[in-house]
Design an enzyme around this catalytic site. Sequence first.
Site, PDB file in Angstrom:
ATOM      1  N   GLY A  30      -4.867   3.210  -8.150  1.00 27.72           N
ATOM      2  CA  GLY A  30      -5.004   3.413  -9.593  1.00 27.72           C
ATOM      3  C   GLY A  30      -4.125   4.514 -10.151  1.00 27.72           C
ATOM      4  O   GLY A  30      -4.262   4.889 -11.324  1.00 27.72           O
ATOM      5  N   ASP A  59     -10.298   4.169  -1.637  1.00 24.62           N
ATOM      6  CA  ASP A  59     -10.979   3.180  -0.789  1.00 24.62           C
ATOM      7  C   ASP A  59     -12.498   3.111  -0.948  1.00 24.62           C
ATOM      8  O   ASP A  59     -13.181   4.133  -1.077  1.00 24.62           O
ATOM      9  CB  ASP A  59     -10.710   3.483   0.689  1.00 24.62           C
ATOM     10  CG  ASP A  59      -9.272   3.241   1.057  1.00 24.62           C
ATOM     11  OD1 ASP A  59      -8.423   3.171   0.151  1.00 24.62           O
ATOM     12  OD2 ASP A  59      -9.008   3.122   2.259  1.00 24.62           O
ATOM     13  N   ASP A  68       0.830  -1.210   0.000  1.00 24.87           N
ATOM     14  CA  ASP A  68       0.000   0.000   0.000  1.00 24.87           C
ATOM     15  C   ASP A  68       0.866   1.264   0.000  1.00 24.87           C
ATOM     16  O   ASP A  68       1.681   1.465   0.917  1.00 24.87           O
ATOM     17  CB  ASP A  68      -0.884  -0.072   1.263  1.00 24.87           C
ATOM     18  CG  ASP A  68      -2.008   0.936   1.247  1.00 24.87           C
ATOM     19  OD1 ASP A  68      -2.051   1.783   0.343  1.00 24.87           O
ATOM     20  OD2 ASP A  68      -2.847   0.874   2.169  1.00 24.87           O
TER      21      ASP A  68
HETATM   22  C1  GAL Z   1      -5.595   2.223   2.766  1.00 22.55           C
HETATM   23  C2  GAL Z   1      -6.038   1.036   1.928  1.00 22.55           C
HETATM   24  C3  GAL Z   1      -7.042   0.255   2.752  1.00 22.55           C
HETATM   25  C4  GAL Z   1      -6.365  -0.216   4.020  1.00 22.55           C
HETATM   26  C5  GAL Z   1      -5.777   0.952   4.788  1.00 22.55           C
HETATM   27  C6  GAL Z   1      -4.934   0.494   5.971  1.00 22.55           C
HETATM   28  O1  GAL Z   1      -4.688   2.974   2.048  1.00 22.55           O
HETATM   29  O2  GAL Z   1      -6.610   1.493   0.734  1.00 22.55           O
HETATM   30  O3  GAL Z   1      -7.547  -0.832   1.990  1.00 22.55           O
HETATM   31  O4  GAL Z   1      -5.367  -1.150   3.682  1.00 22.55           O
HETATM   32  O5  GAL Z   1      -4.965   1.745   3.959  1.00 22.55           O
HETATM   33  O6  GAL Z   1      -4.293   1.519   6.642  1.00 22.55           O
END
Ligand code: GAL
Length: 393
Positions: free
Chosen positions: A197, A218, A145
Amino acid sequence: MRRFLTVSCLFLISASSLFAQQKTALTPPMGWNSWNHFADHVTDADVRSAADALVSSGMRDAGYVYVNVDDTWEGKRDAQGVLHTNSKFPNMKALGDYIHSKGLKFGIYSSPGSKTCGGYEGSLGHEEQDAKLYASWGIDFLKYDLCSFEDKMKEAEAQHPEDPNAANKLMIAAYQKMGNALKATGRPILYSLCQYGLDQTWKWGPALGANMWRTTDDINDSYGRMIAIGFSQAGLSKYAGPGHWNDPDMLEIGNGKMTEDEYRTHMTLWVLLAAPLLAGNDLSKMTESDKRLLMNKEAIAIDQDQLGKQGDRLYESGDLDVWTKPLSGGRVAIGFFNRSWSTRKVSVDLNQIGFNHGANVRDVWKAKDLGHLSGIVSDTLPTHGATLLIVSR
Ligand code: GAL
């Protein structure tokens, strides 16, 4: 002779790990992820109970095999740079063994930045070390991420005003680095990119070994957000295929803030999109309706169809939408959607999708054969409802 044997053994090992890597995610990955329900509260006990529930509910046998721990498991690095877990996860190897003993697979989460989105330790500068650690724990899936790596991208942009791609190049190199590190472990680890994306991930993700990549920011447990993401996938079908999938984010079914018709729309759209199906609910508290939606065998078979084609929009008319997904055996899945606040009729012309002599039509959610129909096929849909059909010759 000995040298020849060593070289040929090495060749066999690397050829078999390459083969294993290629075999990963031939159909869209299915499983469960801790984030949408447990977020930063998730513990080892929650993950074990999710694994238990996947088995007892029948979800595992329906195809949901990955058990993925999302952000907030990380502790601190020691003097050698080895990352330790925090007190919520006392022993990752033991957790992995438990998950594997149930016939399930084990997923984990990190970031190419120094910090994850939750402010925990990321993998920046420790990519090979972390990949080896994951392999030693028996990890089968990594969600990577972007999070704090965006700071590095901003720095690159400021340092190279002459290069409009400086930030994206840095990002892609960071994802490549972890992709290489995972491959070097020799363990098939499904590689899931999460950078919302940016820079059209679907165009460069497959080349660096990604098996899936988020296409948007998200999801949350609301109809508005779910349809905004789902319907924005129009036009992306050509980038998905066996081993590499567009990921419109995890499922919210069962988290309680949408109606049954809205969750039906969620599942219908995600299976037509050949999306990874990662349940995000508390599996110990599923209603019968959640189970019916998540475990409908025919809907799952559309998602998992061996042809590996993502569906796409056929047409949109105001709040009504029709999507189709080519299936093996010359069949086609069709989704009708009603985004309006009233009951509406939605139709498709079978001639328009190549069934000039009519087709056998099956309604998946009603589990009903509608017979051999030709020309216009319609259904009346409730507010925010969806119909899922399979047509065949
Ligand atoms: C976001 C991600 C989520 C989750 C979250 C955790 O950036 O899109 O799905 O993983 O971080 O902190």
